[in-house]
Each structure stands twice: as C-alpha cells, then as structure tokens.
Write a protein that holds these residues in place. Sequence first.
Motif, PDB file in Angstrom:
ATOM      1  N   PRO A  13       0.780  -1.242   0.000  1.00 30.94           N
ATOM      2  CA  PRO A  13       0.000   0.000   0.000  1.00 30.94           C
ATOM      3  C   PRO A  13       0.811   1.291   0.000  1.00 30.94           C
ATOM      4  N   ILE A  14       2.031   1.286  -0.544  1.00 28.79           N
ATOM      5  CA  ILE A  14       2.777   2.526  -0.681  1.00 28.79           C
ATOM      6  C   ILE A  14       2.083   3.402  -1.718  1.00 28.79           C
ATOM      7  N   ASN A  15       1.864   4.651  -1.374  1.00 24.75           N
ATOM      8  CA  ASN A  15       1.216   5.574  -2.303  1.00 24.75           C
ATOM      9  C   ASN A  15       2.287   6.259  -3.144  1.00 24.75           C
ATOM     10  N   VAL A  43       8.837   2.328   4.744  1.00 20.09           N
ATOM     11  CA  VAL A  43       8.881   3.314   5.810  1.00 20.09           C
ATOM     12  C   VAL A  43       7.860   4.376   5.420  1.00 20.09           C
ATOM     13  N   MET A  44       6.697   4.337   6.029  1.00 19.22           N
ATOM     14  CA  MET A  44       5.554   5.106   5.562  1.00 19.22           C
ATOM     15  C   MET A  44       5.628   6.563   5.982  1.00 19.22           C
ATOM     16  N   THR A  45       6.558   7.291   5.383  1.00 18.10           N
ATOM     17  CA  THR A  45       6.699   8.714   5.705  1.00 18.10           C
ATOM     18  C   THR A  45       6.975   9.472   4.422  1.00 18.10           C
ATOM     19  N   PRO A  49       3.569   7.673   1.588  1.00 18.43           N
ATOM     20  CA  PRO A  49       2.874   7.214   2.793  1.00 18.43           C
ATOM     21  C   PRO A  49       2.099   5.919   2.569  1.00 18.43           C
ATOM     22  N   HIS A  50       1.714   5.299   3.651  1.00 21.95           N
ATOM     23  CA  HIS A  50       0.856   4.128   3.612  1.00 21.95           C
ATOM     24  C   HIS A  50      -0.553   4.566   3.221  1.00 21.95           C
ATOM     25  N   ASP A  51      -1.175   3.809   2.309  1.00 20.27           N
ATOM     26  CA  ASP A  51      -2.511   4.151   1.833  1.00 20.27           C
ATOM     27  C   ASP A  51      -3.327   2.870   1.721  1.00 20.27           C
ATOM     28  N   ALA A  52      -4.199   2.658   2.676  1.00 13.92           N
ATOM     29  CA  ALA A  52      -4.975   1.418   2.729  1.00 13.92           C
ATOM     30  C   ALA A  52      -5.860   1.234   1.499  1.00 13.92           C
ATOM     31  N   SER A  53      -6.248   2.325   0.837  1.00 14.80           N
ATOM     32  CA  SER A  53      -7.117   2.201  -0.336  1.00 14.80           C
ATOM     33  C   SER A  53      -6.402   1.565  -1.522  1.00 14.80           C
ATOM     34  N   PRO A 277      -5.358  10.197   0.468  1.00 18.65           N
ATOM     35  CA  PRO A 277      -5.494   8.820   0.008  1.00 18.65           C
ATOM     36  C   PRO A 277      -5.930   8.733  -1.455  1.00 18.65           C
ATOM     37  N   TYR A 278      -5.462   7.695  -2.114  1.00 17.41           N
ATOM     38  CA  TYR A 278      -5.708   7.530  -3.544  1.00 17.41           C
ATOM     39  C   TYR A 278      -7.199   7.485  -3.867  1.00 17.41           C
TER      40      TYR A 278
END
Length: 392
Positions: A13-15, A43-45, A49-53, A277-278
């Motif tokens: 889920p990397i955006n 490393v979600m920064t 960032p991390h994007d659950a979608s 988020p995407y």
Amino acid sequence: MVYALVIAPYVPPINAAESIQIGRLLEALDTKISGRIIAVEPVMTGWTPHDASLQKNLQHFDHHYLTLPLHRIAQRIIASRIVRRFHVPDTLSWIIGRSDEIIRNLPQKPNIIYSRSYPMSAALLSIKLQEKLGIPWIMHLSDPWVDNPYRTARHIENAMEETCFARANHITLTTQGQAEFYQRKYPQHAAKISVSPNTMPEITAPSPSTTSSNDVLNIVYAGNLYGDRSPEPLLNAIAMLEPDQRRKLHVTFYGNCQFPEVIKALPETITYRGAVPYAQVMAAQAAADVLLSIEPENHHPLASAFLPSKVPEALALRKPLLAITPKGSTTESVCHEGYGWAVAPAHTKELAARLNTLIYTRPTQSPPPPARFAAAHVASELLQHFNRLVAQ
C-alpha cells in the motif's frame, strides 16, 4: 503455470506511482501466474505514505520483504539529503547484495524473473538472481536510466545500464519513444526491446462531467510537483484572464509539492489539498470537468517520450485532459486522438485562450479509452513474453 520472481521494491500500500502501477499489473496477472514479490519493508513517511485504499488482495503471489537492521531509522538516514548522494544508483542499492537471502527463502524455484525499475537497484539485484538461478529475466524501466533528462546519473551507471541491457532476456519501456531511443542506443539489443505502457484503473461506470451550481469550471491536478515540473505555466495563464473569467474557474491540486506557497498565491482560483489517500483523489477526479497534466519544457531527446501515469487515469475516467506538455510529446499525441488539448509550457497566451474557451464552452465526456492502456491488455502481452522465454 509460470512461477515468477517479481523484483518490485515499491508495492501497495505505498502511495507512489510505481507502486500503483505494479499493483494493477499483478492484479491482472493474479489468475494467470503465481509467484513471489520481493519488496522493501516500507517506511511510511514523506512522499510515499501508507494508503490502505491501494491494498491488493492477491491470491497467487506472496511477499518477501527486505529490511535493514533498525530498518526504519536506517532507511531515513540513507534517504536523507546528505547521505543519499553517496548511493549508486539509488538509495536502495543495499538490496543488491540480498540475492542469497532471497533464494534461500524461495518456496520453489521460479521460472522467470521480472524486475521493475524505479528503483534501478532492482535491475542490478536481478542480474545476481539470474546468475544464481539460471533463469530468464525481463527488465522493465518505468523511466529512462542514464539518459533520463530529469535525473543526474554517475559515470559508473553507464556501465551498469549497458550490462543490464546485455544480460536481460527482454526489456520493456513505458512509451514507444523510449523504446525507440534505446533501440538506437543499443542496436545489438533492439530485438528484445518492446513497450509495456503505464496502465489505467478499471472503471466500471465513468462519471459524466459535473459543473457546480455557480457554473465554475472544475479542473483537478493529481500528482507530485517537483523540480522542473512546476505549476508556473498554469499560474501565468490564469493571471492573463479577466477577473470575471477567473471567478468561473477553479483548480484543485492533489499530491506532494515543492511549490505550495506558489500555488497558494491565488486562493480565489486555486486550492492545494496536498497528499491524500488515492481513493479520495480518484473521487475528486471523477467529479471534475477537466483533468490537468503538467510536464516541463526540455529539449533533451527523451523529454517528449514520457507519459505521466495520471494520463491513463484521465482516459479511464473519460475526463477530457488539459495537458501542459512539450510539442511532439507522447501526451500530446494522446490528446490528438480526441482525449483533450495539449499546450506547450511556454505558450502562455495559448493556454489562457484554452482556459477561456473551456470556461464558456463546457467539455463533454471523452471517448472510450484505448485498449492498449488496460491492465488486462498489458498483462496479456507481458504473459506472452513470460511464456516465450520459459519455453526456450
């Protein structure tokens, strides 16, 4: 069934654009092949960032994540402005030495290796895996390497790129212009170079254009703005409009940006939302009248051979595209197929005139998108290369 070893450091889920592309492609391949994905523990920064979608539930692929000791801290140090310039070819060069770990943890021997670059370190890791496993390798370059006009390569990378082109059994590039460039650069390898374009999302029911109650033209830009990819051409064009024209126009920017203060200088006309988020970005694009694409002016032979990953999204949503792009670019050719309007970055008056026309003559839904950008189509062509090389 083909069992593939996929070297893709950036995965959902990397955006990030590369992560989104590999997610779509693997989802389309999921029922046709199986395999293991070699990724880097994210490393979600920052800008990724991390994007659950974006999460994909793949049934026939599993993941092996590469890490460093004190991974989160180490990755931040490596990617810092001071340290990253010492890494060749990129800040993930540490993965190149992990081939033994990858092989040791494989549940079965793969039939083929498929690598995705960026980062370029994925290709160098694949050379080592190819040597040790004795299986064919397909190298995909999402962007050009040494000759990338938007990246400064070290001298040693010339030899790295040349070795990769020599050792890969097949090479795919994202546009015809990039493929032709490398066929001229490496004529001895021209026969094994082909195009595997960025894919568009699967949209079941594209939304029609929607105009707000106060009759404002809604333009949306979704993507990162950095370096030479600046919003300045658009801002200059907007400044040429009359006040009553500007009141009928609104542009919203989504994504990371090095120029937030520049964008915020026109608060009545422009809104900067930043990275979101995407799924939210796609909803905003679906509600827009026009989608915006920005590419910088550059006279390098490869500058016109890019196709931003956001362009296929506009096609899938059937939203007309306003592209600020160099003359003769791949994006311009897509617009000329009936999907929008292309204006060179330096042609401020032409861009202002186009904005004025769109304000008073609302665009209609674009034609159905070309099949060549469908993930299923791209996956099908890639599968043919898989099967051909495995059978040899």
